[in-house]
Design a protein around this motif. Structure first.
Motif, PDB file in Angstrom:
ATOM      1  N   PRO A   1      -1.052 -33.036 -43.351  1.00 28.46           N
ATOM      2  CA  PRO A   1      -0.754 -34.680 -43.276  1.00 28.46           C
ATOM      3  C   PRO A   1       0.513 -35.007 -44.084  1.00 28.46           C
ATOM      4  N   PHE A   2       1.233 -36.012 -43.520  1.00 30.06           N
ATOM      5  CA  PHE A   2       2.392 -36.434 -44.129  1.00 30.06           C
ATOM      6  C   PHE A   2       2.691 -37.830 -43.573  1.00 30.06           C
ATOM      7  N   VAL A   3       3.428 -38.580 -44.469  1.00 30.64           N
ATOM      8  CA  VAL A   3       4.320 -39.843 -44.062  1.00 30.64           C
ATOM      9  C   VAL A   3       5.573 -39.722 -44.324  1.00 30.64           C
ATOM     10  N   CYS A   4       6.515 -40.347 -43.626  1.00 25.66           N
ATOM     11  CA  CYS A   4       7.918 -40.471 -43.878  1.00 25.66           C
ATOM     12  C   CYS A   4       8.554 -41.686 -43.900  1.00 25.66           C
ATOM     13  N   PHE A   5       9.587 -41.851 -45.010  1.00 26.70           N
ATOM     14  CA  PHE A   5      10.265 -43.111 -45.166  1.00 26.70           C
ATOM     15  C   PHE A   5      11.837 -42.574 -45.001  1.00 26.70           C
ATOM     16  N   ASP A   6      12.298 -43.750 -44.333  1.00 24.56           N
ATOM     17  CA  ASP A   6      13.873 -43.590 -43.961  1.00 24.56           C
ATOM     18  C   ASP A   6      14.529 -44.702 -44.519  1.00 24.56           C
ATOM     19  N   THR A   7      15.497 -44.227 -45.286  1.00 25.73           N
ATOM     20  CA  THR A   7      16.516 -45.297 -46.094  1.00 25.73           C
ATOM     21  C   THR A   7      17.648 -45.687 -45.120  1.00 25.73           C
ATOM     22  N   ASP A   8      17.998 -45.032 -44.194  1.00 20.58           N
ATOM     23  CA  ASP A   8      19.162 -45.525 -43.244  1.00 20.58           C
ATOM     24  C   ASP A   8      18.825 -46.684 -42.342  1.00 20.58           C
ATOM     25  N   ARG A   9      19.375 -47.899 -42.855  1.00 19.57           N
ATOM     26  CA  ARG A   9      18.888 -49.157 -41.984  1.00 19.57           C
ATOM     27  C   ARG A   9      19.351 -49.283 -40.791  1.00 19.57           C
ATOM     28  N   SER A  10      20.478 -48.568 -40.201  1.00 18.99           N
ATOM     29  CA  SER A  10      20.984 -48.498 -38.970  1.00 18.99           C
ATOM     30  C   SER A  10      20.858 -47.498 -38.022  1.00 18.99           C
ATOM     31  N   HIS A  11      20.668 -46.047 -38.683  1.00 20.04           N
ATOM     32  CA  HIS A  11      20.831 -44.932 -37.690  1.00 20.04           C
ATOM     33  C   HIS A  11      19.751 -43.921 -38.242  1.00 20.04           C
ATOM     34  N   GLY A  12      18.446 -44.605 -38.548  1.00 16.02           N
ATOM     35  CA  GLY A  12      17.470 -43.795 -39.202  1.00 16.02           C
ATOM     36  C   GLY A  12      16.836 -42.663 -38.249  1.00 16.02           C
ATOM     37  N   ALA A  13      17.019 -41.309 -38.564  1.00 12.80           N
ATOM     38  CA  ALA A  13      16.835 -40.381 -37.679  1.00 12.80           C
ATOM     39  C   ALA A  13      15.354 -40.100 -37.564  1.00 12.80           C
TER      40      ALA A  13
ATOM     41  N   PRO B   1      10.494 -47.801 -42.646  1.00 10.26           N
ATOM     42  CA  PRO B   1      11.729 -48.011 -43.343  1.00 10.26           C
ATOM     43  C   PRO B   1      11.654 -48.252 -44.571  1.00 10.26           C
ATOM     44  N   VAL B   2      12.351 -47.978 -45.452  1.00  8.75           N
ATOM     45  CA  VAL B   2      12.552 -48.302 -46.925  1.00  8.75           C
ATOM     46  C   VAL B   2      13.738 -48.677 -47.493  1.00  8.75           C
ATOM     47  N   LEU B   3      13.893 -49.883 -48.067  1.00  3.06           N
ATOM     48  CA  LEU B   3      15.048 -50.381 -48.522  1.00  3.06           C
ATOM     49  C   LEU B   3      15.451 -50.084 -49.847  1.00  3.06           C
ATOM     50  N   ILE B   4      16.593 -49.149 -50.168  1.00  4.05           N
ATOM     51  CA  ILE B   4      16.782 -48.384 -51.284  1.00  4.05           C
ATOM     52  C   ILE B   4      17.177 -49.361 -52.393  1.00  4.05           C
ATOM     53  N   ASP B   5      17.391 -50.533 -52.169  1.00  5.10           N
ATOM     54  CA  ASP B   5      17.702 -51.536 -53.272  1.00  5.10           C
ATOM     55  C   ASP B   5      16.601 -52.229 -53.489  1.00  5.10           C
ATOM     56  N   ARG B   6      15.285 -52.300 -53.100  1.00 10.57           N
ATOM     57  CA  ARG B   6      14.382 -52.818 -53.225  1.00 10.57           C
ATOM     58  C   ARG B   6      13.270 -52.154 -54.128  1.00 10.57           C
ATOM     59  N   TYR B   7      12.963 -52.279 -55.014  1.00 12.61           N
ATOM     60  CA  TYR B   7      12.042 -51.510 -55.928  1.00 12.61           C
ATOM     61  C   TYR B   7      10.548 -51.705 -55.292  1.00 12.61           C
ATOM     62  N   GLU B   8      10.235 -52.799 -54.914  1.00 15.20           N
ATOM     63  CA  GLU B   8       8.899 -53.043 -54.532  1.00 15.20           C
ATOM     64  C   GLU B   8       8.800 -52.189 -53.008  1.00 15.20           C
TER      65      GLU B   8
ATOM     66  N   VAL C   1       7.893 -37.527 -46.961  1.00 18.75           N
ATOM     67  CA  VAL C   1       9.118 -37.035 -46.807  1.00 18.75           C
ATOM     68  C   VAL C   1      10.335 -38.226 -46.797  1.00 18.75           C
ATOM     69  N   VAL C   2      11.094 -38.183 -47.666  1.00 15.58           N
ATOM     70  CA  VAL C   2      12.021 -39.226 -47.799  1.00 15.58           C
ATOM     71  C   VAL C   2      13.416 -38.892 -47.327  1.00 15.58           C
ATOM     72  N   ASP C   3      13.816 -39.346 -46.236  1.00 19.48           N
ATOM     73  CA  ASP C   3      15.378 -38.988 -45.800  1.00 19.48           C
ATOM     74  C   ASP C   3      16.464 -40.152 -46.488  1.00 19.48           C
ATOM     75  N   LEU C   4      17.066 -39.571 -47.352  1.00 20.52           N
ATOM     76  CA  LEU C   4      18.013 -40.203 -48.276  1.00 20.52           C
ATOM     77  C   LEU C   4      19.373 -40.349 -47.468  1.00 20.52           C
ATOM     78  N   ALA C   5      19.817 -41.528 -47.007  1.00 20.58           N
ATOM     79  CA  ALA C   5      21.195 -41.890 -46.493  1.00 20.58           C
ATOM     80  C   ALA C   5      22.284 -41.656 -47.493  1.00 20.58           C
ATOM     81  N   ALA C   6      23.294 -41.210 -46.885  1.00 20.25           N
ATOM     82  CA  ALA C   6      24.589 -41.177 -47.775  1.00 20.25           C
ATOM     83  C   ALA C   6      24.681 -42.350 -48.640  1.00 20.25           C
ATOM     84  N   GLN C   7      25.135 -42.141 -50.094  1.00 20.09           N
ATOM     85  CA  GLN C   7      25.350 -43.319 -50.900  1.00 20.09           C
ATOM     86  C   GLN C   7      24.058 -44.041 -51.443  1.00 20.09           C
TER      87      GLN C   7
END
Length: 241
Positions: A43-55, A66-73, A91-97
């Protein structure tokens, strides 16, 4: 920090797939982990921080949000998903920067303190190419977290297999002294990568012609993908996914 031997089946694992530097293959590793978990019925869930090209959103939409990296909530959902689903992988895919805002959220929210007492463990996957930048970023990562997270160093042979700079830097030994696991992801033939990406299919669908996709991998291309995935899965098992 929980040691690996202390992590039980009921402990959720949060896998942060980072490296900060763009183009080192973070999203490829995140996709591999997602496919590994599907194939092993974990069992798993994923979060993607890339707003434009989330793999993950692109290839594993049924599992990813999707998860907005600049939104704590928004980032809070990562911890909530781990706590609410005991034994799951997050699993959290962290975009560059995205490293600095992530660390700020972790520090101001006491995430590291929670990981020492709650039923989840934090695993930071530092995806590296053979360049000096990846070594410098590793040094800063170890300075920041020390032994408070479980480190996984991913030597991605996407753009070269000579990791002499890492070996000579002293950072590899430093990471291993902190309990880091080191794995290697071999280079996948470029034509196979391009076809998978062009047709937006998962690794499983690309490897199985019965899936009815348009990926159009040839017989030997499917064989190369199979061999690559088998090696990658063995490495992921070493890392304790």
């Amino acid at each position: 920090m929980q040691h690996t031997s202390d992590i039980t089946a009921a402990t959720s694992k949060i896998h942060l797939i980072g490296g900060e530097k763009g183009g080192v293959g973070k999203s490829m590793v995140a996709r591999l982990i997602a496919q590994f978990l599907i194939d092993h019925q974990l069992p798993f869930v994923c979060f993607d921080t890339d707003r434009s090209h989330g793999a993950l959103l692109r290839f594993y939409a049924d599992y990813a949000s999707p998860v907005l990296i600049d939104r704590y909530e928004a980032l809070d959902h990562i911890i909530e998903a781990a706590v609410e689903q005991p034994g799951a992988r997050v699993v959290v895919d962290l975009a560059a920067q995205t490293h600095e805002p992530l660390v700020q959220w972790m520090e101001e929210s006491g995430v590291l303190d929670m990981a020492e007492t709650a039923d989840f463990s934090l695993h930071y996957w530092h995806v590296m190419d053979a360049g000096r930048d990846s070594v410098d970023l590793l040094a800063r990562l170890l300075d920041r977290f020390g032994a408070r997270v479980h480190h996984v160093l991913v030597l991605n042979q996407l753009r070269g297999s000579d990791f002499t700079q890492l070996e000579k830097s002293g950072q590899l030994e430093r990471a291993q002294a902190l309990g880091a696991r080191v794995i290697t992801i071999k280079r996948l033939h470029e034509s196979v990568v391009q076809k998978i990406d062009t047709y937006n299919v998962s690794f499983w669908a690309a490897r199985n012609p019965s899936a009815g996709t348009d990926a159009s991998l040839g017989l030997m291309e499917r064989q190369r993908l199979k061999m690559w995935m088998n090696h990658a899965y063995a490495e992921l098992e070493k890392a304790g996914v």
